[in-house]
Every structure is written in C-alpha cells, then in structure tokens.
Design an enzyme around this catalytic site. Structure first.
Site, short mmCIF file in Angstrom:
data_model
loop_
_atom_site.label_atom_id
_atom_site.label_comp_id
_atom_site.label_asym_id
_atom_site.label_seq_id
_atom_site.Cartn_x
_atom_site.Cartn_y
_atom_site.Cartn_z
N SER A 177 33.43 40.30 41.55
CA SER A 177 34.34 41.38 41.18
C SER A 177 33.69 42.33 40.17
O SER A 177 32.60 42.81 40.42
CB SER A 177 35.63 40.75 40.65
OG SER A 177 36.68 41.61 40.89
N HIS B 182 40.59 37.38 47.13
CA HIS B 182 39.60 37.80 46.14
C HIS B 182 39.26 36.60 45.25
O HIS B 182 40.09 36.18 44.43
CB HIS B 182 40.28 38.91 45.32
CG HIS B 182 39.41 39.57 44.32
ND1 HIS B 182 38.34 40.37 44.67
CD2 HIS B 182 39.45 39.58 42.96
CE1 HIS B 182 37.79 40.85 43.56
NE2 HIS B 182 38.45 40.38 42.51
#
Ligand code: GCU
Length: 417
Positions: free
Chosen positions: A256, A397
């Site tokens: 990320s 994610h």
C-alpha cells in the site's frame, strides 16, 4: 449465521460501494496516452534516460532525498539465538545518525534462519504497526517515537501500542520466509516519520532540516515517502555489514503506501536487486492518468505529506505530470520486480497496476529480458511474468501467504539462475 451473513455483505459492500465522485467504470478510465519512455539502447537508458526519469520523479512526485546526512551508526542491541522455537536468530539493530542527533533513530528487527549454511538473501520492508506488530513473539520492545496523535479523522492512527502486538503477523509470513532460506529485516515506519499531517514535526525530515520543525514544505523537497524510502536504504547499509546476510541479494517489499515507498526505494537504490509492490495503487504502481479508483486529486488532498509539494499541481490534471507509473516500474530495470493486485482492492486500480508493468516491459527488452509477458490483464490467482512478475489475487487489500509464495518463488527463480 445472521452475523456471518451480515459480515459477508458488509465486506462485499465495502469493496464495491462507490464513493461519491470515484469512477469504477473501465469504459471511462481513459489514460491511454502515456509519457514516452524514449527508448534507444540499454546503454543510453542507463547513462542518460534513467537518470532523467529519476530526476523527474524527484521534482514532480516524491521530492529529492538529501545527500550527506552523515555516516549512519549501527549498534546491535540484542540477539536471541532461539527465536521462534529455534527456527531463527533474532537481532535488533539501532540505526542512528551521529551527525544529526535530533533524529531519534530506528530499530531494525532482523530474523535469520538458523539452519543456513552461509549468508542468506534478505527481504527488507517497513511495517505500519512496528516490530512488535510484525511477529507473534511477545518479547519485542515497543517503539515510543510516534509522539503526537493524528488529528485527521480520515488517517488511520498507526501509533505503536501494546494493543497492536502481533496484529500484522499475517502479513509477514515469517516462518515461510525463514524455512525457505531467506532472512527478513523490518523496521517501523513511525520511527522515521509518524504518518499524519503533523507527523513530520517529530520526524527525520524535521531533524535533518536546517530550520527543524519550522521548515516550510517546498516544491521539490522530499515528503514522507521519500523519508521512509531513505530508511529502507539505511537498512540495506546495515545488512551489507552483517556477515550472516548476503548483501548482494536484497529485496525491498512494501504494502500500500509502503508499496509506493518500496518502489521509490528500489528506484533510487540499486542495491535492492528485487523490488516488490504489494497493492501500492495510486502514487505507486497504478497509472495516474487512468481515472479509476483513487486519483491524484484524491490522494494529494487526503495525504499531501506523502509527496513533494509540486505533486499537488497534478490534482485533477494528471496528464500534465511528465511521468507516470510505468516509468517508476521501469526505474527498476533490469532488476526483477513484482507487482501484486487484489480483486477487492479496486481503490488501487488493479488494471492500472498491471498496465504499468506491461508498459515498462519494453525497457527490459532493451536488456534482452522479458517483462510482464501477458498482453491482457491475467485471470485471478494466475501469476504471470518473467522479470516483471504480476498477479491479481482473490481477496482484499492485504498481504497474504499467496502473495509471499509468489515473491519467494520469484526470488528463488531469479537468484539461482
Ligand atoms: C489509503 C490511500 C492509499 C494507500 C492506502 C494504504 O487507502 O488512499 O493510497 O495505499 O491508504 O496505505 O493503506
């Protein structure tokens, strides 16, 4: 049962729920016209074009990393030879800058496999939660360097606390890494810069600047991502002094915002022989000219401190930026690089992440190497690629064992051939 059904629905909704003003329609994504890589030969790329592109990223996206912050000092503060039930040796190394005492320094946690026959290749990455969050071992000191709370409601507070012990362990596949003969070196990103708008006041950036915490953020100066990437390079400095580590085989990994960071670290520091972007999205592997999921306008409003000030000019106007993500990927060439996406992480624009690898592939071809190989976005859970690896995995994610399996396979394949 009802709770489970509700949870499943909530997860599906959070992955799919359109946020106002955010496009998830591929037909409207655009971004077909990218800045030209201007390729000629491998030699010209290495001598001229690569440095030009690196400078464009400094000037327009991440800011310039200051040189000459002085020679870092390394102190091994603890060694435990029977970590993880005897599987590993665990060391802590305090890294500081004697010429810049205002910076409190960072603590690297290094796990080395005990059955190694010689120096081992090593993965390096920063964590969101701190060393004590990465491992399930309960005797890991807590960093206390994140001093202020985040004031912004939209920014998750990653201040290290007792409550976050072990909470990131599922993201680090520690036993798998060690059993496959690799080491892991990690440090807390908050030791370098606490991640919120005022975090820089207690950060490396303030500590090394001439005006300290009164510094005004200027065009071209480094942001938090630049500072975190600098920290990764200092970990590499240490690893090259450790006889148990094979300093010629270092991989840099990040998830990320820390995936954006690993790409920038790998771009600047070629000692990282393998670069990994896990779900890095906007400002990382996703093409910024595509309007899909997060955009330059959204990221520069929500997290301006990650980038250099100049980058805010491209809010709503990404086409004016002289670079795009395929050029960030290309900065890794000819070293192996891996880009990973996840199906339920549409915010990070999986297709845009794939396309940056595809469009960086011609740079690898200059060196006689194949990049991503697939022309179309591959099927779910089907890794592709030669020197540019890519997959889109089932799920959200995150960093999972599936992701690590691919990274370890990729490293083994490239580092033994
Ligand atoms: C936010 C942000 C992303 C970032 C992510 C993360 O979602 O918009 O750009 O990658 O946080 O770092 O978790």
């Amino acid at each position: 049962m009802r709770t489970l059904a509700f949870l499943a629905l909530a997860t599906a909704l959070s992955a799919q729920t359109p946020r106002p003003g955010v496009n998830y329609d591929e037909a409207k994504a655009g971004g077909d016209s990218l800045p030209d890589l201007k390729l000629t030969t491998a030699d010209e790329w290495t001598k001229t074009r690569r440095p030009e592109i690196l400078k464009l990223f400094e000037d327009h996206v991440f800011g310039k990393t200051p040189a000459n912050l002085g020679t870092p000092k390394f102190e091994v503060t603890a060694t435990k030879k029977d970590a993880l039930g005897g599987l590993a040796t665990r060391k802590f190394i305090h890294i500081s800058l004697p010429d810049r005492p205002a910076w409190q320094g960072m603590d690297v946690m290094l796990y080395l496999p005990n059955d190694a026959k010689g120096p081992v290749p090593c993965f390096c990455g920063l964590s969101f939660g701190g060393n004590h969050a990465v491992s399930k071992e309960t005797d890991i000191p807590l960093s206390t360097r994140w001093m202020r709370e985040s004031k912004e409601k939209h920014i998750v507070d990653h201040k290290a606390t007792e409550a976050t012990r072990g909470t990131e362990s599922s993201r680090w596949a520690l036993e798998m890494i060690l059993k496959r003969g690799f080491a892991l070196a990690t440090a807390y990103y908050g030791d370098i810069e606490p991640d919120h708008a005022d975090g820089w006041k207690d950060s490396l950036r303030a500590a090394v600047s001439k005006d300290g915490a009164d510094t005004v953020w200027k065009d071209g100066e480094w942001g938090a991502i630049g500072a975190w990437a600098w920290g990764l390079s200092r970990i590499a400095d240490y690893l090259q002094t450790d006889a148990q580590v094979d300093g010629k085989h270092l991989a840099v990994i990040g998830h990320s915002r820390l995936g954006k960071t690993s790409l920038w670290a790998g771009a600047q520091d070629e000692r990282f022989g393998f670069v990994i972007s896990n779900n890095s999205g906007e400002g990382g592997a996703a093409l910024m000219r595509r309007d899909f999921g997060e955009t330059t306008a959204i990221i520069t409003k929500a997290f301006p401190h990650w980038f250099t000030k100049t980058y805010t000019r491209y809010a709503g106007n990404a086409a004016a930026c002289p670079v795009d993500a395929h050029m960030l990927i290309a900065l890794a060439a000819p070293r192996p690089i891996y880009i990973a996406s996840a199906v339920d992480d549409q915010w990070a624009d999986p297709k845009g992440e794939f396309l940056s690898g595809k469009f960086a592939s011609p740079v690898y071809a200059l060196f006689g190497k194949k990049g991503v190989v697939a022309q179309e976005h591959p099927a779910i859970d089907q890794p592709v690629g030669d020197f540019i690896g890519y997959h889109i995995r089932t799920g959200k994610h995150d960093v999972t064992d599936f992701d690590w399996t691919q990274y370890l396979d990729f490293a083994s394949r490239h580092w033994t051939r």
